[in-house]
Scaffold this motif. Structure first.
Motif, PDB file in Angstrom:
ATOM      1  N   ASN A  58       0.822  -1.205   0.000  1.00 19.84           N
ATOM      2  CA  ASN A  58       0.000   0.000   0.000  1.00 19.84           C
ATOM      3  C   ASN A  58       0.861   1.263   0.000  1.00 19.84           C
ATOM      4  O   ASN A  58       0.556   2.241  -0.683  1.00 19.84           O
ATOM      5  CB  ASN A  58      -0.933  -0.006   1.214  1.00 19.84           C
ATOM      6  N   ARG A  59       1.950   1.234   0.769  1.00 17.20           N
ATOM      7  CA  ARG A  59       2.844   2.388   0.815  1.00 17.20           C
ATOM      8  C   ARG A  59       3.481   2.638  -0.548  1.00 17.20           C
ATOM      9  O   ARG A  59       3.545   3.782  -1.023  1.00 17.20           O
ATOM     10  CB  ARG A  59       3.926   2.157   1.868  1.00 17.20           C
ATOM     11  N   LEU A  60       3.940   1.574  -1.194  1.00 19.22           N
ATOM     12  CA  LEU A  60       4.564   1.724  -2.501  1.00 19.22           C
ATOM     13  C   LEU A  60       3.567   2.217  -3.543  1.00 19.22           C
ATOM     14  O   LEU A  60       3.914   3.005  -4.423  1.00 19.22           O
ATOM     15  CB  LEU A  60       5.179   0.392  -2.939  1.00 19.22           C
ATOM     16  N   ALA A  61       2.310   1.755  -3.451  1.00 20.14           N
ATOM     17  CA  ALA A  61       1.287   2.199  -4.391  1.00 20.14           C
ATOM     18  C   ALA A  61       1.031   3.693  -4.259  1.00 20.14           C
ATOM     19  O   ALA A  61       0.765   4.380  -5.257  1.00 20.14           O
ATOM     20  CB  ALA A  61      -0.003   1.416  -4.166  1.00 20.14           C
ATOM     21  N   LYS A  62       1.106   4.217  -3.039  1.00 19.88           N
ATOM     22  CA  LYS A  62       0.891   5.645  -2.836  1.00 19.88           C
ATOM     23  C   LYS A  62       2.087   6.469  -3.277  1.00 19.88           C
ATOM     24  O   LYS A  62       1.939   7.541  -3.849  1.00 19.88           O
ATOM     25  CB  LYS A  62       0.593   5.915  -1.361  1.00 19.88           C
ATOM     26  N   LEU A  63       3.283   5.968  -3.003  1.00 17.63           N
ATOM     27  CA  LEU A  63       4.493   6.716  -3.337  1.00 17.63           C
ATOM     28  C   LEU A  63       4.836   6.661  -4.821  1.00 17.63           C
ATOM     29  O   LEU A  63       5.308   7.647  -5.399  1.00 17.63           O
ATOM     30  CB  LEU A  63       5.678   6.179  -2.531  1.00 17.63           C
ATOM     31  N   TYR A  64       4.596   5.507  -5.445  1.00 15.60           N
ATOM     32  CA  TYR A  64       5.036   5.288  -6.832  1.00 15.60           C
ATOM     33  C   TYR A  64       3.897   4.694  -7.670  1.00 15.60           C
ATOM     34  O   TYR A  64       4.020   3.589  -8.206  1.00 15.60           O
ATOM     35  CB  TYR A  64       6.258   4.371  -6.847  1.00 15.60           C
ATOM     36  N   PRO A  65       2.796   5.421  -7.811  1.00 19.39           N
ATOM     37  CA  PRO A  65       1.640   4.851  -8.515  1.00 19.39           C
ATOM     38  C   PRO A  65       1.907   4.556  -9.991  1.00 19.39           C
ATOM     39  O   PRO A  65       1.390   3.575 -10.526  1.00 19.39           O
ATOM     40  CB  PRO A  65       0.561   5.923  -8.350  1.00 19.39           C
ATOM     41  N   THR A  66       2.719   5.389 -10.653  1.00 18.57           N
ATOM     42  CA  THR A  66       2.971   5.164 -12.079  1.00 18.57           C
ATOM     43  C   THR A  66       3.896   3.979 -12.275  1.00 18.57           C
ATOM     44  O   THR A  66       3.714   3.186 -13.211  1.00 18.57           O
ATOM     45  CB  THR A  66       3.574   6.420 -12.727  1.00 18.57           C
ATOM     46  N   ALA A  67       4.887   3.829 -11.406  1.00 18.48           N
ATOM     47  CA  ALA A  67       5.764   2.660 -11.485  1.00 18.48           C
ATOM     48  C   ALA A  67       4.978   1.384 -11.263  1.00 18.48           C
ATOM     49  O   ALA A  67       5.181   0.386 -11.962  1.00 18.48           O
ATOM     50  CB  ALA A  67       6.887   2.775 -10.461  1.00 18.48           C
ATOM     51  N   LEU A  68       4.068   1.402 -10.284  1.00 21.51           N
ATOM     52  CA  LEU A  68       3.262   0.211 -10.029  1.00 21.51           C
ATOM     53  C   LEU A  68       2.352  -0.088 -11.215  1.00 21.51           C
ATOM     54  O   LEU A  68       2.235  -1.247 -11.636  1.00 21.51           O
ATOM     55  CB  LEU A  68       2.441   0.390  -8.756  1.00 21.51           C
ATOM     56  N   ALA A  69       1.711   0.946 -11.775  1.00 21.14           N
ATOM     57  CA  ALA A  69       0.860   0.735 -12.945  1.00 21.14           C
ATOM     58  C   ALA A  69       1.671   0.181 -14.112  1.00 21.14           C
ATOM     59  O   ALA A  69       1.222  -0.743 -14.818  1.00 21.14           O
ATOM     60  CB  ALA A  69       0.181   2.045 -13.348  1.00 21.14           C
ATOM     61  N   ASP A  70       2.856   0.716 -14.316  1.00 19.11           N
ATOM     62  CA  ASP A  70       3.750   0.246 -15.374  1.00 19.11           C
ATOM     63  C   ASP A  70       4.109  -1.224 -15.153  1.00 19.11           C
ATOM     64  O   ASP A  70       4.015  -2.063 -16.063  1.00 19.11           O
ATOM     65  CB  ASP A  70       5.007   1.120 -15.371  1.00 19.11           C
ATOM     66  N   GLY A  71       4.519  -1.562 -13.923  1.00 21.95           N
ATOM     67  CA  GLY A  71       4.906  -2.937 -13.628  1.00 21.95           C
ATOM     68  C   GLY A  71       3.753  -3.916 -13.714  1.00 21.95           C
ATOM     69  O   GLY A  71       3.903  -5.029 -14.231  1.00 21.95           O
ATOM     70  N   LEU A  72       2.585  -3.505 -13.225  1.00 20.91           N
ATOM     71  CA  LEU A  72       1.428  -4.399 -13.286  1.00 20.91           C
ATOM     72  C   LEU A  72       0.970  -4.624 -14.724  1.00 20.91           C
ATOM     73  O   LEU A  72       0.476  -5.710 -15.065  1.00 20.91           O
ATOM     74  CB  LEU A  72       0.278  -3.828 -12.450  1.00 20.91           C
ATOM     75  N   SER A  73       1.128  -3.621 -15.583  1.00 18.60           N
ATOM     76  CA  SER A  73       0.732  -3.820 -16.981  1.00 18.60           C
ATOM     77  C   SER A  73       1.586  -4.886 -17.648  1.00 18.60           C
ATOM     78  O   SER A  73       1.128  -5.594 -18.547  1.00 18.60           O
ATOM     79  CB  SER A  73       0.803  -2.498 -17.755  1.00 18.60           C
ATOM     80  N   THR A  74       2.849  -5.031 -17.202  1.00 17.97           N
ATOM     81  CA  THR A  74       3.688  -6.137 -17.680  1.00 17.97           C
ATOM     82  C   THR A  74       3.342  -7.434 -16.960  1.00 17.97           C
ATOM     83  O   THR A  74       3.261  -8.494 -17.583  1.00 17.97           O
ATOM     84  CB  THR A  74       5.175  -5.807 -17.469  1.00 17.97           C
ATOM     85  N   ALA A  75       3.130  -7.364 -15.649  1.00 19.05           N
ATOM     86  CA  ALA A  75       2.812  -8.561 -14.870  1.00 19.05           C
ATOM     87  C   ALA A  75       1.565  -9.259 -15.391  1.00 19.05           C
ATOM     88  O   ALA A  75       1.458 -10.491 -15.337  1.00 19.05           O
ATOM     89  CB  ALA A  75       2.639  -8.197 -13.402  1.00 19.05           C
ATOM     90  N   LEU A  76       0.610  -8.498 -15.933  1.00 14.94           N
ATOM     91  CA  LEU A  76      -0.629  -9.097 -16.452  1.00 14.94           C
ATOM     92  C   LEU A  76      -0.405  -9.903 -17.723  1.00 14.94           C
ATOM     93  O   LEU A  76      -1.279 -10.667 -18.134  1.00 14.94           O
ATOM     94  CB  LEU A  76      -1.676  -8.006 -16.694  1.00 14.94           C
ATOM     95  N   PHE A  77       0.755  -9.752 -18.356  1.00 13.96           N
ATOM     96  CA  PHE A  77       1.123 -10.647 -19.452  1.00 13.96           C
ATOM     97  C   PHE A  77       1.552 -12.012 -18.916  1.00 13.96           C
ATOM     98  O   PHE A  77       1.556 -12.999 -19.649  1.00 13.96           O
ATOM     99  CB  PHE A  77       2.278 -10.056 -20.259  1.00 13.96           C
ATOM    100  N   LEU A  78       1.916 -12.059 -17.646  1.00  6.94           N
ATOM    101  CA  LEU A  78       2.568 -13.234 -17.074  1.00  6.94           C
ATOM    102  C   LEU A  78       1.677 -14.039 -16.147  1.00  6.94           C
ATOM    103  O   LEU A  78       1.808 -15.262 -16.060  1.00  6.94           O
ATOM    104  CB  LEU A  78       3.817 -12.787 -16.304  1.00  6.94           C
ATOM    105  N   VAL A  79       0.815 -13.367 -15.411  1.00  5.74           N
ATOM    106  CA  VAL A  79      -0.072 -14.033 -14.454  1.00  5.74           C
ATOM    107  C   VAL A  79      -1.456 -13.402 -14.547  1.00  5.74           C
ATOM    108  O   VAL A  79      -1.611 -12.290 -15.064  1.00  5.74           O
ATOM    109  CB  VAL A  79       0.454 -13.929 -13.006  1.00  5.74           C
ATOM    110  N   GLY A  80      -2.465 -14.101 -14.019  1.00  3.20           N
ATOM    111  CA  GLY A  80      -3.819 -13.587 -14.033  1.00  3.20           C
ATOM    112  C   GLY A  80      -3.999 -12.426 -13.072  1.00  3.20           C
ATOM    113  O   GLY A  80      -3.206 -12.239 -12.131  1.00  3.20           O
ATOM    114  N   PRO A  81      -5.051 -11.636 -13.257  1.00  8.81           N
ATOM    115  CA  PRO A  81      -5.245 -10.434 -12.434  1.00  8.81           C
ATOM    116  C   PRO A  81      -5.675 -10.714 -11.004  1.00  8.81           C
ATOM    117  O   PRO A  81      -5.443  -9.891 -10.121  1.00  8.81           O
ATOM    118  CB  PRO A  81      -6.323  -9.668 -13.192  1.00  8.81           C
ATOM    119  N   ASN A  82      -6.315 -11.847 -10.736  1.00 10.55           N
ATOM    120  CA  ASN A  82      -6.904 -12.062  -9.417  1.00 10.55           C
ATOM    121  C   ASN A  82      -5.857 -12.094  -8.305  1.00 10.55           C
ATOM    122  O   ASN A  82      -6.028 -11.486  -7.249  1.00 10.55           O
ATOM    123  CB  ASN A  82      -7.735 -13.340  -9.405  1.00 10.55           C
ATOM    124  N   GLY A  83      -4.758 -12.829  -8.523  1.00  9.17           N
ATOM    125  CA  GLY A  83      -3.719 -12.884  -7.512  1.00  9.17           C
ATOM    126  C   GLY A  83      -3.077 -11.533  -7.279  1.00  9.17           C
ATOM    127  O   GLY A  83      -2.776 -11.159  -6.141  1.00  9.17           O
TER     128      GLY A  83
END
Length: 347
Positions: free
Chosen positions: A291-316
């Motif tokens: 939660n702390r990282l999401a608040k401090l670095y929201p664009t980095a998290l969005a960037d990383g999750l957009s790649t992670a969704l190529f690799l694993v499903g969204p639910n986890g």
């Protein structure tokens, strides 16, 4: 380039551009002009960031790590602490499928510093964790912003790197000494965006099969957007090293486990930190660090999750991180999560 009126959204008409940054360019639209001193400071931040974290620069820390036959201790700028924390989280959340040590696989597939776009002779025998390639979890030891290695390690921070720099730039804009600052802003680094606007900004969702078209539109007033697709970084190589066997299509989004491009997803879009009508910026989940990282670095998290969704499903991922998303699979089937501030076109 100095800020100039008339090049951005109507509410943010002043544009400050860094055309060469990160290979894609960065454009900052603001509601008030960016002064020359502030622009120079932003430029210095971009340069030091690239000199530390670009695997395409021969003078970067990453290049030193790749050349270090016996490994060593490599100190990065203090602002890299959050970047490394985010990679720790996403490495665990994806079971090692998202791993900055994938830089070695990219180089063997032809997307290295020399950009040959040809398979190396040893690619088949060394791609991926399953073939013994170094990993972030086993071969890189962290002590804050110091990375320790025992041999050469080729890291690539591209999965989060653009978004993380956007967040660092936003921090500079937010704490400028000018009492009024630059007002509202939109920072765009090749599609990874952070927005603080007085009204909704419309953003086209690029068609991964036709870059001249859009498949939908996103409307955001505040928050961060990360988008991933292999459309702009793809190439072909002879299958088995022999053109008579045909060509094999490659791109830069790899599963670090086997070191091969992901085929089942065409494009993803992730939003982090958007406010709902009550002013809430997303549900806090179980892990305080996430939660702390999401608040401090929201664009980095969005960037990383957009790649992670190529690799694993969204639910986890949704059990750990606050975000909304949309995607197109390899059959162009569209999926949109609850709370995503956009929609695909019908037909």
């Amino acid at each position: 380039m100095h800020p100039s009126p008339g090049t951005g959204p109507a509410s943010m008409p002043y544009s400050t551009a860094f055309p060469e940054a990160l290979g894609t360019g960065i454009i900052i639209n603001t509601s008030k002009p960016v002064g020359s001193e502030l622009r120079a400071g932003l430029g210095r931040l971009i340069d030091t960031y690239e000199s530390s974290l670009s695997r395409f620069r021969d003078d970067s820390i990453l290049a030193d790590m790749a050349r270090a036959k016996r490994g060593g201790n490599f100190r990065f700028p203090e602002y890299c602490q959050g970047l490394f924390d985010l990679y720790d989280c996403l490495y665990l959340a994806t079971g090692g499928a998202l791993d900055p040590a994938v830089g070695a696989d990219l180089a063997r597939l032809g997307y290295g510093r020399d950009m040959t776009f040809r398979l190396s002779a040893d690619a088949v025998d060394h791609l991926g964790r399953i073939k013994g390639r170094s990993t972030w979890g086993d071969d890189v030891e962290r002590d804050g912003v110091i990375l320790r290695t025992r041999g050469p390690v080729q890291l690539d921070f591209g999965a989060l790197g653009k978004g993380y720099l956007v967040d660092l730039l936003a921090d500079v804009l937010n704490r400028t000494d000018d009492a009024e600052g630059v007002g509202d802003y939109l920072i765009d680094a090749g599609g990874d965006m952070r927005i603080q606007a007085p009204g909704a900004v419309s953003i086209a969702m690029e068609d991964p099969d036709d870059l001249t078209r859009a498949v939908g539109v996103i409307r955001m007033t505040t928050g961060s957007l990360g988008a991933s697709a292999p459309s702009r970084r793809k190439w072909t190589v002879p299958r088995g090293g022999d053109e008579e066997e045909g060509l094999m299509a490659l791109h830069h989004i790899l599963n670090a486990v086997d070191g091969m491009p992901v085929r089942r997803v065409k494009a993803t879009w992730v939003v982090v930190g958007q406010e709902d009508r009550s002013g809430n910026q997303g549900q806090e989940l179980g892990d305080p660090r996430d939660n702390r990282l999401a608040k401090l670095y929201p664009t980095a998290l969005a960037d990383g999750l957009s790649t992670a969704l190529f690799l694993v499903g969204p639910n986890g991922l949704a059990e750990r991180f606050p975000f909304a998303c949309a995607g197109l699979d390899d059959s162009r089937h569209a999926v949109v999560s609850k709370g995503f501030p956009g929609a695909f076109f019908v037909g």
